[in-house]
Design a protein around this motif. Sequence first.
Motif, PDB file in Angstrom:
ATOM      1  N   SER A 192     -11.366  -5.869  -0.620  1.00 23.73           N
ATOM      2  CA  SER A 192     -11.743  -4.876  -1.627  1.00 23.73           C
ATOM      3  C   SER A 192     -12.765  -5.437  -2.602  1.00 23.73           C
ATOM      4  O   SER A 192     -13.448  -4.683  -3.286  1.00 23.73           O
ATOM      5  N   GLU A 242      -5.141  -1.040  -4.388  1.00 26.10           N
ATOM      6  CA  GLU A 242      -6.512  -1.106  -3.860  1.00 26.10           C
ATOM      7  C   GLU A 242      -7.183  -2.415  -4.243  1.00 26.10           C
ATOM      8  O   GLU A 242      -7.832  -3.041  -3.419  1.00 26.10           O
ATOM      9  N   GLU A 243      -7.021  -2.829  -5.492  1.00 29.55           N
ATOM     10  CA  GLU A 243      -7.640  -4.078  -5.954  1.00 29.55           C
ATOM     11  C   GLU A 243      -7.082  -5.286  -5.218  1.00 29.55           C
ATOM     12  O   GLU A 243      -7.799  -6.256  -4.994  1.00 29.55           O
ATOM     13  N   ARG A 257      -4.438   2.040  -7.964  1.00 32.53           N
ATOM     14  CA  ARG A 257      -5.582   1.179  -8.253  1.00 32.53           C
ATOM     15  C   ARG A 257      -5.234  -0.293  -8.025  1.00 32.53           C
ATOM     16  O   ARG A 257      -6.016  -1.034  -7.443  1.00 32.53           O
ATOM     17  N   HIS A 305       0.842  -1.197   0.000  1.00 29.31           N
ATOM     18  CA  HIS A 305       0.000   0.000   0.000  1.00 29.31           C
ATOM     19  C   HIS A 305       0.881   1.252   0.000  1.00 29.31           C
ATOM     20  O   HIS A 305       0.948   1.976   0.987  1.00 29.31           O
ATOM     21  N   ALA A 346      -6.000  -5.286  -2.189  1.00 28.27           N
ATOM     22  CA  ALA A 346      -6.243  -5.205  -0.745  1.00 28.27           C
ATOM     23  C   ALA A 346      -7.306  -6.211  -0.323  1.00 28.27           C
ATOM     24  O   ALA A 346      -8.318  -6.352  -0.990  1.00 28.27           O
TER      25      ALA A 346
END
Length: 157
Positions: free
Chosen positions: A154, A148-149, A145, A116, A151
């Motif tokens: 998510s 985030e994907e 992105r 992250h 994580a």
Amino acid sequence: MALTVNGRSVSLRVDPSRSLLDVLRNELGLKASRYGCGAGLCGACMVMVDGHAVPACDTPMWSAAGKDVVTVEGLGDERGPHPVQRAFIAEQAAQCGYCTSGMMIAAVALLRRCPHPTEAQARAGLERNLCRCGAHPRVLRAVARAAEEAAPGSGRA
């Protein structure tokens, strides 16, 4: 000389002083990594060797022997693209495309060691990659992105 390339064991009879980039492109037909500067400074030829992004243009074959090499072709495919590949597409993080494979490899290596990253960490992780088209802002959005994907929770991985 034996090594693993994109998950496949490979044994080659090549001059150990040849560059990894030359062998990947001309012996194994893996053309996504590109020759840019020839001095390991632009990032167009970036591949992962044992999980670390390295410039393949100035990496001699002897130093890749027995190691795991991953090129952008080994990240994913049309049916199952890697999260970084999906993010680059979604953010339109390529213009001419010459640097894109090296950028993707650098992004994957960054996200493996820093899942992250802040924007500053992402910039630092990609500082060895040059893009003459000016797509860096979109590349940074793609890295965010992809993080985030990937994580947990998510729902996008």
